[in-house]
Design a protein around this motif. Sequence first.
Motif, PDB file in Angstrom:
ATOM      1  N   LEU A 132       0.807  -1.224   0.000  1.00 12.66           N
ATOM      2  CA  LEU A 132       0.000   0.000   0.000  1.00 12.66           C
ATOM      3  C   LEU A 132       0.838   1.271   0.000  1.00 12.66           C
ATOM      4  N   MET A 133       2.155   1.145   0.067  1.00 12.26           N
ATOM      5  CA  MET A 133       3.007   2.334   0.137  1.00 12.26           C
ATOM      6  C   MET A 133       2.870   3.157  -1.151  1.00 12.26           C
ATOM      7  N   PRO A 134       2.464   4.431  -1.058  1.00 12.91           N
ATOM      8  CA  PRO A 134       2.293   5.268  -2.253  1.00 12.91           C
ATOM      9  C   PRO A 134       3.622   5.543  -2.945  1.00 12.91           C
ATOM     10  N   GLU A 135       3.578   5.689  -4.270  1.00 10.43           N
ATOM     11  CA  GLU A 135       4.782   5.957  -5.045  1.00 10.43           C
ATOM     12  C   GLU A 135       5.429   7.270  -4.631  1.00 10.43           C
ATOM     13  N   ALA A 136       4.608   8.267  -4.285  1.00 14.06           N
ATOM     14  CA  ALA A 136       5.149   9.568  -3.905  1.00 14.06           C
ATOM     15  C   ALA A 136       6.022   9.461  -2.657  1.00 14.06           C
ATOM     16  N   TYR A 137       5.590   8.651  -1.692  1.00 12.68           N
ATOM     17  CA  TYR A 137       6.387   8.510  -0.468  1.00 12.68           C
ATOM     18  C   TYR A 137       7.648   7.673  -0.732  1.00 12.68           C
ATOM     19  N   LYS A 138       7.560   6.728  -1.649  1.00 12.43           N
ATOM     20  CA  LYS A 138       8.751   5.961  -2.029  1.00 12.43           C
ATOM     21  C   LYS A 138       9.819   6.893  -2.602  1.00 12.43           C
ATOM     22  N   ARG A 139       9.404   7.790  -3.513  1.00 13.50           N
ATOM     23  CA  ARG A 139      10.347   8.731  -4.109  1.00 13.50           C
ATOM     24  C   ARG A 139      10.891   9.694  -3.049  1.00 13.50           C
ATOM     25  N   PHE A 140      10.037  10.066  -2.091  1.00 14.42           N
ATOM     26  CA  PHE A 140      10.463  10.948  -1.010  1.00 14.42           C
ATOM     27  C   PHE A 140      11.574  10.300  -0.184  1.00 14.42           C
ATOM     28  N   LEU A 141      11.395   9.027   0.170  1.00  6.93           N
ATOM     29  CA  LEU A 141      12.426   8.338   0.950  1.00  6.93           C
ATOM     30  C   LEU A 141      13.725   8.192   0.166  1.00  6.93           C
ATOM     31  N   GLU A 142      13.617   7.859  -1.114  1.00  9.31           N
ATOM     32  CA  GLU A 142      14.824   7.724  -1.936  1.00  9.31           C
ATOM     33  C   GLU A 142      15.569   9.054  -2.009  1.00  9.31           C
ATOM     34  N   ARG A 143      14.812  10.151  -2.167  1.00 10.90           N
ATOM     35  CA  ARG A 143      15.446  11.467  -2.240  1.00 10.90           C
ATOM     36  C   ARG A 143      16.131  11.815  -0.918  1.00 10.90           C
ATOM     37  N   CYS A 144      15.501  11.474   0.199  1.00 10.75           N
ATOM     38  CA  CYS A 144      16.090  11.750   1.510  1.00 10.75           C
ATOM     39  C   CYS A 144      17.371  10.953   1.718  1.00 10.75           C
ATOM     40  N   ILE A 145      17.380   9.689   1.296  1.00 12.60           N
ATOM     41  CA  ILE A 145      18.582   8.855   1.427  1.00 12.60           C
ATOM     42  C   ILE A 145      19.731   9.464   0.627  1.00 12.60           C
ATOM     43  N   ARG A 146      19.423   9.946  -0.576  1.00 16.02           N
ATOM     44  CA  ARG A 146      20.456  10.571  -1.401  1.00 16.02           C
ATOM     45  C   ARG A 146      21.008  11.836  -0.742  1.00 16.02           C
ATOM     46  N   GLU A 147      20.108  12.674  -0.245  1.00 14.09           N
ATOM     47  CA  GLU A 147      20.543  13.938   0.357  1.00 14.09           C
ATOM     48  C   GLU A 147      21.430  13.703   1.578  1.00 14.09           C
ATOM     49  N   GLU A 148      21.167  12.620   2.311  1.00 14.07           N
ATOM     50  CA  GLU A 148      21.923  12.351   3.529  1.00 14.07           C
ATOM     51  C   GLU A 148      23.237  11.627   3.258  1.00 14.07           C
ATOM     52  N   PHE A 149      23.205  10.649   2.361  1.00 13.13           N
ATOM     53  CA  PHE A 149      24.364   9.755   2.197  1.00 13.13           C
ATOM     54  C   PHE A 149      25.092   9.905   0.860  1.00 13.13           C
ATOM     55  N   GLY A 150      24.612  10.771  -0.023  1.00 16.06           N
ATOM     56  CA  GLY A 150      25.318  11.001  -1.280  1.00 16.06           C
ATOM     57  C   GLY A 150      24.773  10.175  -2.432  1.00 16.06           C
ATOM     58  N   PHE A 151      25.594   9.243  -2.938  1.00 18.17           N
ATOM     59  CA  PHE A 151      25.258   8.413  -4.103  1.00 18.17           C
ATOM     60  C   PHE A 151      25.090   9.257  -5.364  1.00 18.17           C
ATOM     61  N   GLU A 152      25.981  10.245  -5.558  1.00 17.14           N
ATOM     62  CA  GLU A 152      25.936  11.049  -6.766  1.00 17.14           C
ATOM     63  C   GLU A 152      26.261  10.190  -7.980  1.00 17.14           C
ATOM     64  N   GLY A 153      25.405  10.278  -8.976  1.00 20.36           N
ATOM     65  CA  GLY A 153      25.606   9.525 -10.206  1.00 20.36           C
ATOM     66  C   GLY A 153      25.292   8.055 -10.111  1.00 20.36           C
ATOM     67  N   VAL A 154      24.678   7.626  -9.005  1.00 24.43           N
ATOM     68  CA  VAL A 154      24.441   6.200  -8.768  1.00 24.43           C
ATOM     69  C   VAL A 154      22.935   5.929  -8.639  1.00 24.43           C
ATOM     70  N   PRO A 155      22.367   5.095  -9.496  1.00 29.12           N
ATOM     71  CA  PRO A 155      20.980   4.680  -9.290  1.00 29.12           C
ATOM     72  C   PRO A 155      20.883   3.817  -8.029  1.00 29.12           C
ATOM     73  N   ILE A 156      19.913   4.082  -7.190  1.00 30.05           N
ATOM     74  CA  ILE A 156      19.706   3.245  -6.007  1.00 30.05           C
ATOM     75  C   ILE A 156      18.336   2.597  -6.105  1.00 30.05           C
ATOM     76  N   ARG A 157      18.197   1.438  -5.488  1.00 28.28           N
ATOM     77  CA  ARG A 157      16.944   0.692  -5.495  1.00 28.28           C
ATOM     78  C   ARG A 157      16.405   0.630  -4.069  1.00 28.28           C
ATOM     79  N   VAL A 158      15.168   1.049  -3.884  1.00 26.92           N
ATOM     80  CA  VAL A 158      14.518   0.969  -2.580  1.00 26.92           C
ATOM     81  C   VAL A 158      13.284   0.087  -2.734  1.00 26.92           C
ATOM     82  N   THR A 159      13.290  -1.059  -2.078  1.00 25.47           N
ATOM     83  CA  THR A 159      12.145  -1.978  -2.136  1.00 25.47           C
ATOM     84  C   THR A 159      11.454  -2.024  -0.779  1.00 25.47           C
ATOM     85  N   PHE A 160      10.160  -2.284  -0.811  1.00 25.97           N
ATOM     86  CA  PHE A 160       9.360  -2.315   0.409  1.00 25.97           C
ATOM     87  C   PHE A 160       8.830  -3.724   0.615  1.00 25.97           C
TER      88      PHE A 160
END
Length: 437
Positions: A406-434
């Motif tokens: 039931l996790m909305p796509e908008a919140y998934k993108r929000f979490l991925e963006r937060c992980i990037r802002e905190e830990f970097g991963f510039e130029g790296v695709p990351i995968r977040v699964t629920f």
Amino acid sequence: MSKPIVAIVGRPNVGKSTLFNRLIKRRVAIEDDQSGVTRDRISQDMEWNGYKFTLVDTGGLVGRAAKDIEKLVSKAAEVAILEADKLIVVVDGQVGSLEGDMQVARLAQRSGLSTVLAVTKIDTPQHETAALDFYNLGLGEPVPVSGISGMNTGDLLDFVVEDLPESLDPETDADEVRLALIGRPNVGKSSLLNRLIGSERQIVSEKPGTTRDAVDHLMRYQGKSIRLIDTAGLKRSRELYKESLEYYTALRTIRAINRSDVAAVLIDAADGLTQYDRRLLDDVRNKGKGLIAVINKWDLIEKDSRTLIEFEKELRLQLPDLSFVPVVFISALTGQRARNVLDTAMKVHEQRGNRISTANLNQFIQRIIEYKPPPSVKGKWLKIKYTSQVATNPPRFAVFMNYANLMPEAYKRFLERCIREEFGFEGVPIRVTFRKK
């Protein structure tokens, strides 16, 4: 290291897919009496007597195909031969040796690869003498097998692993950065490679399509080994099959992307971002490779009319879902900022291998949840229990919660963006699964 590749080839409807399924002990390939069912190549990793390799099932090889799709299938099978380390040539023991079998045998002989000849549809020991008819193919001793009953498949695999190489690339440095230079034809890939390695290794011409193969060049930079992979330009799909040469070239380029760590997508500054550039960026992102956007021929741009900042701002607006991709402006012709491509590639490669400890990750996610908790969906409150990084290269994160579906796509993108802002991963695709806890 990459596993050696063993390709199963033969004319249509000789039992290749049935044999493939028997060898891997799974029904992966579709089996049917109708010829031409298998079109795309299917591969499966397997092991026999301690030898690990990748087994590939291919479509039927044909001489003069009546349909365009048959030609494409046959070409794909020929490419599988080009990429293989060993071949299993399959023939039909019930119908005997045909002209199509002879054509496949000649193709296998021209490849110079070690070959095992498998005579299929030999379902009982009494029928094994039918294999003798295939000595005329010149591929050595025929091995009578049955894909249905499994008869003699163990003997077949013994022959397969007899002289199989242990690795395709045994001398590859574990810390080596594999950087693929990709882009449309005539965008300056070979010029950039020559500039980086300091010599005219690659032929450079204003005529597009000069480079045909994916070519590797090793160099040392800041104490690291970098393998530069120059590739041919990818054309639009409707132009791809006009010549078989272009077809092979495109597949070699795609394979080069697959074996790279980081891909630098070259974009012509005069043309700006095209739909083909965007497609390349998406392909690299979907394959989980590190990604750099390289704006080449920047020396040809009138700086008064289009500054670097304005160009990058416009590019970011065109790529809202690729905001994590670093942009490098260069001139391969003059060498302006060309070394920035290597510096950025090394940073992206390092980020791609980053691992965040579970404790740090969960502390951060907890702060995010307190600031902005997941919404309620269909009357159910979504609760995240804990998060863990489960892989690197590319980084993968698993979020365990109560109602994962039931996790909305908008919140998934929000979490991925937060992980990037905190830990970097510039130029790296990351995968977040629920996942449901």
